[in-house]
Scaffold this motif. Sequence first.
Motif, PDB file in Angstrom:
ATOM      1  N   VAL A 262      42.980 -59.958 -96.049  1.00  0.00           N
ATOM      2  CA  VAL A 262      42.549 -59.898 -97.440  1.00  0.00           C
ATOM      3  C   VAL A 262      41.790 -58.589 -97.574  1.00  0.00           C
ATOM      4  CG1 VAL A 262      41.117 -60.924 -99.243  1.00  0.00           C
ATOM      5  CG2 VAL A 262      42.352 -62.405 -97.660  1.00  0.00           C
ATOM      6  N   GLY A 263      42.313 -57.682 -98.395  1.00  0.00           N
ATOM      7  CA  GLY A 263      41.670 -56.368 -98.505  1.00  0.00           C
ATOM      8  C   GLY A 263      41.646 -55.685 -97.152  1.00  0.00           C
ATOM      9  N   THR A 264      40.465 -55.274 -96.711  1.00  0.00           N
ATOM     10  CA  THR A 264      40.347 -54.615 -95.409  1.00  0.00           C
ATOM     11  C   THR A 264      39.905 -55.571 -94.305  1.00  0.00           C
ATOM     12  OG1 THR A 264      38.060 -53.945 -95.819  1.00  0.00           O
ATOM     13  CG2 THR A 264      39.796 -52.402 -96.492  1.00  0.00           C
ATOM     14  N   MET A 265      39.819 -56.861 -94.617  1.00  0.00           N
ATOM     15  CA  MET A 265      39.483 -57.861 -93.598  1.00  0.00           C
ATOM     16  C   MET A 265      40.771 -58.429 -93.006  1.00  0.00           C
ATOM     17  SD  MET A 265      36.323 -60.075 -95.195  1.00  0.00           S
ATOM     18  CE  MET A 265      37.467 -61.141 -96.017  1.00  0.00           C
ATOM     19  N   PHE A 266      40.731 -58.687 -91.714  1.00  0.00           N
ATOM     20  CA  PHE A 266      41.901 -59.281 -91.081  1.00  0.00           C
ATOM     21  C   PHE A 266      41.453 -60.245 -89.989  1.00  0.00           C
ATOM     22  CE2 PHE A 266      40.868 -55.648 -88.480  1.00  0.00           C
ATOM     23  CZ  PHE A 266      41.099 -56.080 -87.184  1.00  0.00           C
ATOM     24  N   GLY A 267      42.340 -61.127 -89.662  1.00  0.00           N
ATOM     25  CA  GLY A 267      42.099 -62.055 -88.564  1.00  0.00           C
ATOM     26  C   GLY A 267      43.400 -62.328 -87.849  1.00  0.00           C
ATOM     27  N   MET A 268      43.294 -62.610 -86.567  1.00  0.00           N
ATOM     28  CA  MET A 268      44.477 -62.840 -85.759  1.00  0.00           C
ATOM     29  C   MET A 268      44.251 -64.090 -84.931  1.00  0.00           C
ATOM     30  SD  MET A 268      46.141 -60.351 -82.858  1.00  0.00           S
ATOM     31  CE  MET A 268      44.615 -60.179 -81.958  1.00  0.00           C
ATOM     32  N   TYR A 269      45.179 -65.003 -84.999  1.00  0.00           N
ATOM     33  CA  TYR A 269      45.139 -66.208 -84.175  1.00  0.00           C
ATOM     34  C   TYR A 269      46.316 -66.206 -83.230  1.00  0.00           C
ATOM     35  CZ  TYR A 269      41.952 -68.399 -87.560  1.00  0.00           C
ATOM     36  OH  TYR A 269      40.894 -68.704 -88.361  1.00  0.00           O
TER      37      TYR A 269
ATOM     38  N   TYR B 285      44.867 -75.777 -83.571  1.00  0.00           N
ATOM     39  CA  TYR B 285      46.018 -74.967 -83.156  1.00  0.00           C
ATOM     40  C   TYR B 285      45.686 -73.610 -82.541  1.00  0.00           C
ATOM     41  CZ  TYR B 285      48.616 -78.348 -85.949  1.00  0.00           C
ATOM     42  OH  TYR B 285      49.148 -79.500 -86.465  1.00  0.00           O
ATOM     43  N   ALA B 286      44.441 -73.165 -82.611  1.00  0.00           N
ATOM     44  CA  ALA B 286      44.103 -71.841 -82.074  1.00  0.00           C
ATOM     45  C   ALA B 286      44.092 -71.878 -80.543  1.00  0.00           C
ATOM     46  CB  ALA B 286      42.751 -71.399 -82.604  1.00  0.00           C
TER      47      ALA B 286
END
Length: 90
Positions: free
Chosen positions: A12-19, A37-38
């Motif tokens: 979202v915008g410049t935020m990111f997340g990775m699972y 699930y992570a």
Amino acid sequence: SRQQIPHQINAVGTMFGMYFLTQQGVHISNYADAKRYADTSRYARVFHALLDRGVYLAPSQFEAGFVSAAHDAAIIDATIMALEAVIVDE
């Protein structure tokens, strides 16, 4: 060939997340899903391997990362290359 590791990337915008996920076909959309699930063990291994290569991600996959103007194309390309090298070693 590329690794077929179950994963999900959100931004979202410049935020990111990775699972990294424990199985194919699941989707994380809330905290309960994330807890279920992570694949926290895989994330920890990848986090430390990237840290050894000078790439600093959030220490938990439950935290957000941020891209900024300081992250130019060369840094992003180097990060992708490091991630690909780490994933192959997985």
